[in-house]
Design an enzyme around this catalytic site. Structure first.
Site, PDB file in Angstrom:
ATOM      1  N   GLU A 166      13.608 -92.379  25.559  1.00  0.00           N
ATOM      2  CA  GLU A 166      14.979 -92.930  25.866  1.00  0.00           C
ATOM      3  C   GLU A 166      15.747 -92.793  24.632  1.00  0.00           C
ATOM      4  OE1 GLU A 166      17.983 -94.172  27.386  1.00  0.00           O
ATOM      5  OE2 GLU A 166      16.368 -94.485  28.844  1.00  0.00           O
TER       6      GLU A 166
ATOM      7  N   ASP B 193      16.835 -87.723  22.370  1.00  0.00           N
ATOM      8  CA  ASP B 193      17.249 -87.041  23.595  1.00  0.00           C
ATOM      9  C   ASP B 193      16.023 -86.319  24.256  1.00  0.00           C
ATOM     10  OD1 ASP B 193      18.730 -85.255  25.200  1.00  0.00           O
ATOM     11  OD2 ASP B 193      20.081 -84.699  23.927  1.00  0.00           O
TER      12      ASP B 193
ATOM     13  N   ASP C  54      14.853 -90.647  34.740  1.00  0.00           N
ATOM     14  CA  ASP C  54      15.605 -91.841  35.268  1.00  0.00           C
ATOM     15  C   ASP C  54      16.829 -91.648  34.540  1.00  0.00           C
ATOM     16  OD1 ASP C  54      16.417 -94.092  36.047  1.00  0.00           O
ATOM     17  OD2 ASP C  54      15.138 -95.349  34.745  1.00  0.00           O
TER      18      ASP C  54
ATOM     19  N   CYS D  97      20.786 -94.358  39.841  1.00  0.00           N
ATOM     20  CA  CYS D  97      21.490 -95.306  40.635  1.00  0.00           C
ATOM     21  C   CYS D  97      22.918 -94.966  41.154  1.00  0.00           C
ATOM     22  CB  CYS D  97      21.307 -96.838  40.055  1.00  0.00           C
ATOM     23  SG  CYS D  97      22.335 -96.962  38.616  1.00  0.00           S
TER      24      CYS D  97
END
Length: 167
Positions: free
Chosen positions: A24, A55, A74, A128
């Site tokens: 992350e 990254d 994600d 999302c």
């Protein structure tokens, strides 16, 4: 949440040698991921999880234990779902902008390409975002680049959801 679901599947007793690596780049998301792992993953399973900051499109190929059997992308996105909920009166937020979605999609293409380059099994791409710019268009662009052969996953394998499988 998505990583915890993946951990529940891949860290089960039926796959005892499995190790998960989470990468992350965002400090807030990294902190939240670590907190969720502490709160919801039993200690004996958390020993099989490595969390790295960086990254993923640049360091995934150098991450420990690669190439990977499965990779969850994600991807950071414009979070239209969250904006929609906020727009229902929960709180004010900046409006959705196509320019930002396009910038996000360039980042998402980079992450998805890196995942495909470093996976020997399943790659799951998740956002999302509601816009095709950050979903279907990203997947299509990566497929058009043709760096890996993929095929559709039979829908009977995963219910009513179609998908792609790396060959």
């Amino acid at each position: 949440g998505k990583f915890l679901v993946m951990a529940g599947v891949f860290l089960s007793d039926s796959v005892p040698a499995t190790k998960l690596v989470a990468i992350e780049n965002d400090a807030f998301r990294l902190s939240r991921l670590k907190q969720n792992l502490r709160l919801y993953l039993p200690k004996f399973l958390s020993k099989r999880v490595v969390v790295l900051r960086g990254d993923a499109s640049r360091i995934l190929g150098r991450a420990p234990d690669g190439p990977f059997d499965a990779i969850l992308v994600d991807a950071p996105c414009s979070s239209e779902r969250e904006r929609l909920l906020r727009g229902l009166g929960r709180q004010k937020d900046e409006p959705w902008r196509e320019e930002k979605a396009k910038a996000n999609s360039r980042r998402q293409v980079s992450l998805l390409r890196s995942a495909l380059e470093n996976a020997i099994g399943t790659v799951v791409y998740a956002t999302c975002a509601l816009s095709h710019i950050e979903n279907d268009a990203v997947v299509q662009e990566v497929l058009d680049l043709g760096q890996r052969r993929v095929s559709r996953i039979a829908t009977d394998r995963i219910g009513n959801i179609s998908g792609l499988e790396i060959e």
